[in-house]
Write an enzyme that holds these catalytic residues in place. Structure first.
Site, PDB file in Angstrom:
ATOM      1  N   CYS A 195      31.771  29.849   4.829  1.00  0.00           N
ATOM      2  CA  CYS A 195      30.788  29.528   3.819  1.00  0.00           C
ATOM      3  C   CYS A 195      30.622  30.288   2.687  1.00  0.00           C
ATOM      4  O   CYS A 195      31.423  30.516   1.846  1.00  0.00           O
ATOM      5  CB  CYS A 195      29.823  28.764   4.413  1.00  0.00           C
ATOM      6  SG  CYS A 195      28.857  27.464   3.344  1.00  0.00           S
ATOM      7  N   HIS A 237      30.371  25.600   9.497  1.00  0.00           N
ATOM      8  CA  HIS A 237      29.628  26.679  10.288  1.00  0.00           C
ATOM      9  C   HIS A 237      29.423  25.845  11.912  1.00  0.00           C
ATOM     10  O   HIS A 237      30.229  25.068  12.330  1.00  0.00           O
ATOM     11  CB  HIS A 237      28.261  26.335   9.754  1.00  0.00           C
ATOM     12  CG  HIS A 237      27.840  26.882   8.498  1.00  0.00           C
ATOM     13  ND1 HIS A 237      27.767  28.162   8.000  1.00  0.00           N
ATOM     14  CD2 HIS A 237      27.960  26.486   7.169  1.00  0.00           C
ATOM     15  CE1 HIS A 237      27.534  28.298   6.799  1.00  0.00           C
ATOM     16  NE2 HIS A 237      27.485  27.315   6.425  1.00  0.00           N
TER      17      HIS A 237
HETATM   18  N1  GLN Z   1      25.303  28.999  -1.118  1.00  0.00           N
HETATM   19  C1  GLN Z   1      26.528  28.413  -0.949  1.00  0.00           C
HETATM   20  C2  GLN Z   1      26.754  27.167  -1.288  1.00  0.00           C
HETATM   21  O1  GLN Z   1      25.628  26.349  -1.147  1.00  0.00           O
HETATM   22  C3  GLN Z   1      26.934  28.573   0.424  1.00  0.00           C
HETATM   23  C4  GLN Z   1      26.112  27.851   1.482  1.00  0.00           C
HETATM   24  C5  GLN Z   1      26.265  28.268   3.061  1.00  0.00           C
HETATM   25  O2  GLN Z   1      26.992  29.458   3.376  1.00  0.00           O
HETATM   26  N2  GLN Z   1      25.879  27.179   3.758  1.00  0.00           N
HETATM   27  O3  GLN Z   1      27.709  26.646  -1.567  1.00  0.00           O
END
Ligand code: GLN
Length: 248
Positions: A97, A197
């Site tokens: 992510c 995740h």
């Molecule tokens: N901040 C990033 C987004 O919103 C990654 C989010 C995350 O790692 N869950 O796309």
């Protein structure tokens, strides 16, 4: 650990900042799956201001909120050369992510501020006006084999791949890289990024073993990993896939 066992060295980048959704659990999976086979994992944690070692076999960058990504992005770009060299030499890199986004050329966050990436993956990310959230099921192809991979996504970023990498898989359920092209994740050599995740690896032991096999090969220990009893992991995988199906 100096037990004489084959040891994989893993560099965990920014464990204090990029650890949303307990992504640290992925490291525990690497560790246990090696220990169950009389091998071991040494973990080097690298935070803000710490140098990145170039002699690890596996590098891991977890997910984070824009605020945390902003804190680490500049630091990572300034010291990424050892990571680039290691990847070039065949080390495995896994980004999840927020970490996935920073492996690309850059991420323009929800407030419009650009964050630099390290360009290990040929992709760009820009935050959209909504978040892409939910269970995901994809058909992932790695090392010539296609398997179902399950996970959970929660991101504002819309990622578009360039010609230098291929998608990790095709989305059956969920949004994936951008909600439009049904692609999820990216792969270039042994560098892999994904939005999943959950954490990712407890529910996808095939993926964990594929990456461990590559890391062991890079470490000079051969790739043959004896099969494990993955009954519990298969049940978790099945439950995630069923839940994703119900939310369609
Ligand atoms: N901040 C990033 C987004 O919103 C990654 C989010 C995350 O790692 N869950 O796309």
């Amino acid at each position: 650990m100096s037990s004489g066992q084959p040891t994989v060295r893993l560099c965990h980048l920014y464990p204090d900042h990029l650890n949303i959704y307990a992504d640290r659990g992925n490291i525990a999976v690497f560790q246990r799956r090696l220990e169950w086979r009389a091998r071991s994992l040494d973990v080097v944690e690298v935070g803000l201001g710490d140098p990145i070692p170039s002699d690890c076999h596996l590098y891991y960058l977890g997910g984070g909120q824009d605020r945390d990504q902003m804190l680490v992005a500049e630091d990572l770009v300034q010291k990424a050369d050892p990571l680039r060299h290691a990847a070039h030499d065949g080390a495995v890199v896994l980004g999840v992510c927020g970490g996935y986004q920073l492996l690309g050329h850059g991420y323009s966050g929800a407030d419009g501020r650009p964050m630099p990436g390290i360009g290990l993956l040929d992709l760009e990310t820009t935050a959209g006006s909504s978040r892409l959230i939910g269970d995901v099921v994809l058909d992932a192809t790695l090392g010539g084999r296609t398997r179902t991979v399950v996970g959970y996504e929660n991101h504002a970023g819309r990622t578009h791949l360039g010609g230098g990498c291929t998608p990790l898989g095709h989305v059956r359920q969920g949004h994936g890289n951008n909600g439009d092209d049904r692609c999820e994740g990216a792969v270039a050599g042994r560098c892999l990024g994904t939005y999943l995740h959950g954490p990712l690896l407890p529910k996808n032991p095939w993926l964990a073993d594929t990456l461990l096999g590559w890391a062991l090969e890079h470490a000079g220990f051969g790739v043959d990993l004896e099969p494990l009893d993955d009954e519990i992991e298969a049940a978790a995988h099945g439950a995630a896939a069923t839940r994703a199906g119900r939310r369609r």
